[in-house]
Enzyme design. Structure first.
Site, PDB file in Angstrom:
ATOM      1  N   ARG A 171       0.822  -1.216   0.000  1.00 18.92           N
ATOM      2  CA  ARG A 171       0.000   0.000   0.000  1.00 18.92           C
ATOM      3  C   ARG A 171       0.852   1.261   0.000  1.00 18.92           C
ATOM      4  O   ARG A 171       0.585   2.204  -0.753  1.00 18.92           O
ATOM      5  CB  ARG A 171      -0.961   0.010   1.190  1.00 18.92           C
ATOM      6  CG  ARG A 171      -2.036  -1.065   1.091  1.00 18.92           C
ATOM      7  CD  ARG A 171      -2.899  -1.098   2.321  1.00 18.92           C
ATOM      8  NE  ARG A 171      -2.050  -1.366   3.489  1.00 18.92           N
ATOM      9  CZ  ARG A 171      -2.394  -1.117   4.746  1.00 18.92           C
ATOM     10  NH1 ARG A 171      -3.560  -0.576   5.019  1.00 18.92           N
ATOM     11  NH2 ARG A 171      -1.583  -1.407   5.734  1.00 18.92           N
TER      12      ARG A 171
ATOM     13  N   ASN B  90      -6.044  -2.895   1.929  1.00 11.51           N
ATOM     14  CA  ASN B  90      -5.979  -4.345   2.061  1.00 11.51           C
ATOM     15  C   ASN B  90      -7.393  -4.889   2.160  1.00 11.51           C
ATOM     16  O   ASN B  90      -8.264  -4.258   2.771  1.00 11.51           O
ATOM     17  CB  ASN B  90      -5.220  -4.742   3.339  1.00 11.51           C
ATOM     18  CG  ASN B  90      -3.726  -4.575   3.206  1.00 11.51           C
ATOM     19  OD1 ASN B  90      -3.189  -4.525   2.110  1.00 11.51           O
ATOM     20  ND2 ASN B  90      -3.042  -4.491   4.331  1.00 11.51           N
TER      21      ASN B  90
END
Length: 92
Positions: free
Chosen positions: A20, A38
């Site tokens: 990320r 996520n």
């Protein structure tokens, strides 16, 4: 100057490897807006919005990911750009 929006799902070893954070860095360098998060099933989901070539470059990066990732599959769905985002964020 064509603006596009891509909704992307990345599978493999993509959580716990700074995916990320790296995605956010890549998106910001490319001038894209949107978000990354996520998913409970182990995938990473992202939305990229911006110039077509920059979005394509972000998708290509997702196919490799950061050094510790092992990307197995990338699914992409193009959608109509909405202009709703002001920046690129990591969301929960």
């Amino acid at each position: 100057m064509v603006r596009v929006r891509a909704h992307v799902w990345i599978s493999g070893r993509v959580q716990g490897v700074f995916f990320r954070a790296h995605t956010k860095e890549v998106a910001e360098k490319l001038g894209l807006t949107g978000w990354v998060r996520n998913l409970p099933d182990g995938r990473v989901e992202a939305v990229f919005e911006g110039e077509e070539e920059a979005v394509k470059e972000a998708i290509e990066w997702c196919k490799r990911g950061p050094p510790l990732a092992k990307v197995e599959r990338v699914e992409v769905r193009y959608e109509e750009p909405t202009g709703e985002f002001k920046d690129f964020r990591i969301v929960r």
